[in-house]
Design an enzyme around this catalytic site. Structure first.
Site, PDB file in Angstrom:
ATOM      1  N   THR A 152       8.629  17.657 -28.159  1.00  0.00           N
ATOM      2  CA  THR A 152       8.410  16.735 -27.036  1.00  0.00           C
ATOM      3  C   THR A 152       7.314  17.320 -26.151  1.00  0.00           C
ATOM      4  O   THR A 152       6.140  17.150 -26.428  1.00  0.00           O
ATOM      5  CB  THR A 152       9.713  16.474 -26.247  1.00  0.00           C
ATOM      6  OG1 THR A 152      10.318  17.720 -25.895  1.00  0.00           O
ATOM      7  CG2 THR A 152      10.684  15.646 -27.070  1.00  0.00           C
ATOM      8  N   LYS A 178      12.908  23.147 -31.259  1.00  0.00           N
ATOM      9  CA  LYS A 178      12.088  22.570 -30.200  1.00  0.00           C
ATOM     10  C   LYS A 178      12.756  22.882 -28.880  1.00  0.00           C
ATOM     11  O   LYS A 178      13.975  23.021 -28.778  1.00  0.00           O
ATOM     12  CB  LYS A 178      11.895  21.064 -30.393  1.00  0.00           C
ATOM     13  CG  LYS A 178      13.124  20.191 -30.204  1.00  0.00           C
ATOM     14  CD  LYS A 178      13.521  19.838 -28.791  1.00  0.00           C
ATOM     15  CE  LYS A 178      12.366  19.320 -27.977  1.00  0.00           C
ATOM     16  NZ  LYS A 178      12.822  19.036 -26.552  1.00  0.00           N
ATOM     17  N   THR A 189      18.018  22.268 -23.496  1.00  0.00           N
ATOM     18  CA  THR A 189      17.486  21.073 -24.131  1.00  0.00           C
ATOM     19  C   THR A 189      16.694  21.507 -25.331  1.00  0.00           C
ATOM     20  O   THR A 189      15.488  21.532 -25.348  1.00  0.00           O
ATOM     21  CB  THR A 189      16.617  20.194 -23.250  1.00  0.00           C
ATOM     22  OG1 THR A 189      16.289  19.033 -23.983  1.00  0.00           O
ATOM     23  CG2 THR A 189      15.367  20.801 -22.816  1.00  0.00           C
ATOM     24  N   GLU A 275       8.014  25.110 -19.998  1.00  0.00           N
ATOM     25  CA  GLU A 275       7.071  24.199 -19.345  1.00  0.00           C
ATOM     26  C   GLU A 275       6.349  24.887 -18.190  1.00  0.00           C
ATOM     27  O   GLU A 275       6.974  25.329 -17.228  1.00  0.00           O
ATOM     28  CB  GLU A 275       7.808  22.953 -18.859  1.00  0.00           C
ATOM     29  CG  GLU A 275       8.247  22.061 -20.004  1.00  0.00           C
ATOM     30  CD  GLU A 275       9.122  20.897 -19.571  1.00  0.00           C
ATOM     31  OE1 GLU A 275       9.262  19.967 -20.372  1.00  0.00           O
ATOM     32  OE2 GLU A 275       9.670  20.922 -18.454  1.00  0.00           O
ATOM     33  N   ASN A 401       7.075  17.949 -15.021  1.00  0.00           N
ATOM     34  CA  ASN A 401       8.324  17.217 -14.872  1.00  0.00           C
ATOM     35  C   ASN A 401       8.237  16.101 -13.835  1.00  0.00           C
ATOM     36  O   ASN A 401       8.999  15.137 -13.894  1.00  0.00           O
ATOM     37  CB  ASN A 401       9.458  18.194 -14.537  1.00  0.00           C
ATOM     38  CG  ASN A 401       9.899  18.953 -15.768  1.00  0.00           C
ATOM     39  OD1 ASN A 401      10.637  18.440 -16.580  1.00  0.00           O
ATOM     40  ND2 ASN A 401       9.407  20.173 -15.898  1.00  0.00           N
ATOM     41  N   THR A 406       5.693   9.283 -17.297  1.00  0.00           N
ATOM     42  CA  THR A 406       4.406   8.585 -17.256  1.00  0.00           C
ATOM     43  C   THR A 406       3.371   9.269 -18.111  1.00  0.00           C
ATOM     44  O   THR A 406       2.257   8.814 -18.223  1.00  0.00           O
ATOM     45  CB  THR A 406       3.893   8.510 -15.803  1.00  0.00           C
ATOM     46  OG1 THR A 406       3.819   9.846 -15.269  1.00  0.00           O
ATOM     47  CG2 THR A 406       4.820   7.681 -14.951  1.00  0.00           C
TER      48      THR A 406
END
Length: 406
Positions: A152, A178, A189, A275, A401, A406
């Protein structure tokens, strides 16, 4: 043990593939892993009470069935908080793949990852499963394609495979994972899929995965969020031809060490790809009264936003570390605590026996400039120890995040 190529297709009898079907704007978003013969399997799932439909389906299979032929994973949509329709879509996904490979629907495990609360475009999945099945192969490219299809916000694929030998038989273990954000101990996650051709008793495999998860996937944190879709699944088809491992003998020990290596590697790769992360942080606690106390301290330090931001800013603010240890719930005497920052074979003492040490700020800054940083805490309370992994908290994490949908 030797590292080899292939990922999940390195073990004998496994094929995989991945392709773009339009669940995401670009990049592959559907993956399949298939075994020639039914596999024994082990699995662990998210501790979040809000569970995605595939997690519920897989848990039902785990509790009631014992053989698996294939995994099907989509990215770009979590199929979480989607009600009965979401569950029906998961079942339909399993049925479609089962029909395509000539298996029972209960021999299919399903995983999803992506945005929560959006209906799954099920037609895109069911209309593309047959085509992907025809493309499955056991070469290196197929392993890479499958690893790409489960990503992702990941910035790179996470895969590994190793080879060991037991009583003259070559045995392979492969894995792909992942995970980048929404990562927190007690399953993050993350999706992690392990394949092996070893012949091992299923109950022993399940016990082994539980034990290893405690020291790997449950010891990582990026941002303190535990997801709705997390799972780690291990498939063993026995095609290596070794005598079945049924006890914790020397052959089991060889397998255990390699299995631990694969899962630890994947867990650390998830954190390295956190991230917006610029630092990979290891927290090492030794001399605690118990392992449980050590774990509490490790997790508390890893999840402290003040610690994470200090490391992002390359600031040797060790007081934040001791503070996080203090509110962890662990039983320890701060007056016995000694603390170091370490990196690239350099170490700096910051706190000794509960008292601050005058240290070279330039040396500390140079240590914290490195990408990999270790925080080592010595407590002199007992024999308990634990290690965990996390990352810093950057401006980029907020940006990623803040704009996720979007």
């Amino acid at each position: 043990m030797h590292i080899v190529e292939g990922g999940v297709v390195a073990p004998k009898g496994f094929k995989s593939g991945g392709k773009f079907i339009g669940l995401k704007k670009k990049r592959k978003d559907l993956s399949i892993v298939l075994s020639e013969i039914p596999c024994s399997f082990a699995a662990l799932f998210t501790t979040n009470k809000v569970k995605a439909a595939p997690v519920i389906w897989n848990q039902e299979i785990y509790n009631n069935y014992s053989k698996i032929r294939a995994l099907v994973i989509n990215s770009g949509n979590a199929n979480a908080c989607t009600g009965q329709k979401g569950y029906e879509d998961t079942v339909l996904t399993a049925k479609t793949l089962a029909k395509s490979i000539g298996a029972d629907q209960h021999e299919i495990l399903v995983a999803s990852t992506g945005v929560i609360g959006v209906p799954l475009p099920i037609d895109k999945i069911t209309n593309n499963i047959d085509g992907l099945v025809q493309e499955l192969d056991d070469d290196v490219v197929s392993g890479i394609n499958a690893a790409e299809g489960i990503m992702t916000t990941d910035t790179n694929i996470k895969m590994i495979s190793v080879k060991i030998e037991i009583e003259g038989k070559e045995i392979h273990i492969g894995g792909m994972a992942k995970g980048s954000g929404m990562i927190h101990p007690n399953m993050a996650t993350m999706l992690s899929f392990i394949t092996t051709d070893i012949n091992i008793d299923e109950s022993l495999l399940r016990d082994t995965l539980k034990e290893i998860t405690k020291d790997t996937y449950n010891m990582i944190s990026v941002d303190g969020d535990t997801s709705t879709n997390d799972m780690v699944i291990a498939l063993a088809n026995g095609m290596a031809g070794n005598a079945q491992i049924i006890s914790r003998d020397e052959n089991y020990k060889i397998f255990y060490d390699a299995f631990l290596y694969v899962n630890k590697y994947l867990a650390q790769e998830i954190v390295r790809d956190g991230e917006g992360a610029s630092k990979f942080i290891e927290v090492n606690v030794n001399g605690a009264k118990s392992k449980e106390d050590a774990i509490l301290i490790v997790k508390s330090v890893l999840t402290s936003n003040l610690v994470k931001t200090a490391l992002f800013g390359e600031d040797a603010n060790w007081g934040r570390v001791l503070c996080a240890a203090g509110y962890s719930g662990a039983d320890f005497n701060p007056d016995k605590a000694t603390l170091y920052f370490e990196s690239n074979n350099e170490s700096i003492l910051l706190l000794e026996q509960g008292l601050p040490v005058t240290f070279d700020e330039d040396k500390a800054f140079n240590i914290l400039k490195n990408n990999d940083i270790t925080i080592r805490i010595e407590l002199e309370e007992g024999e308990g120890s634990s290690t965990g992994w996390g990352c810093d908290l950057s401006y980029e994490y907020v940006k990623i995040n803040g704009e996720y949908r979007t």
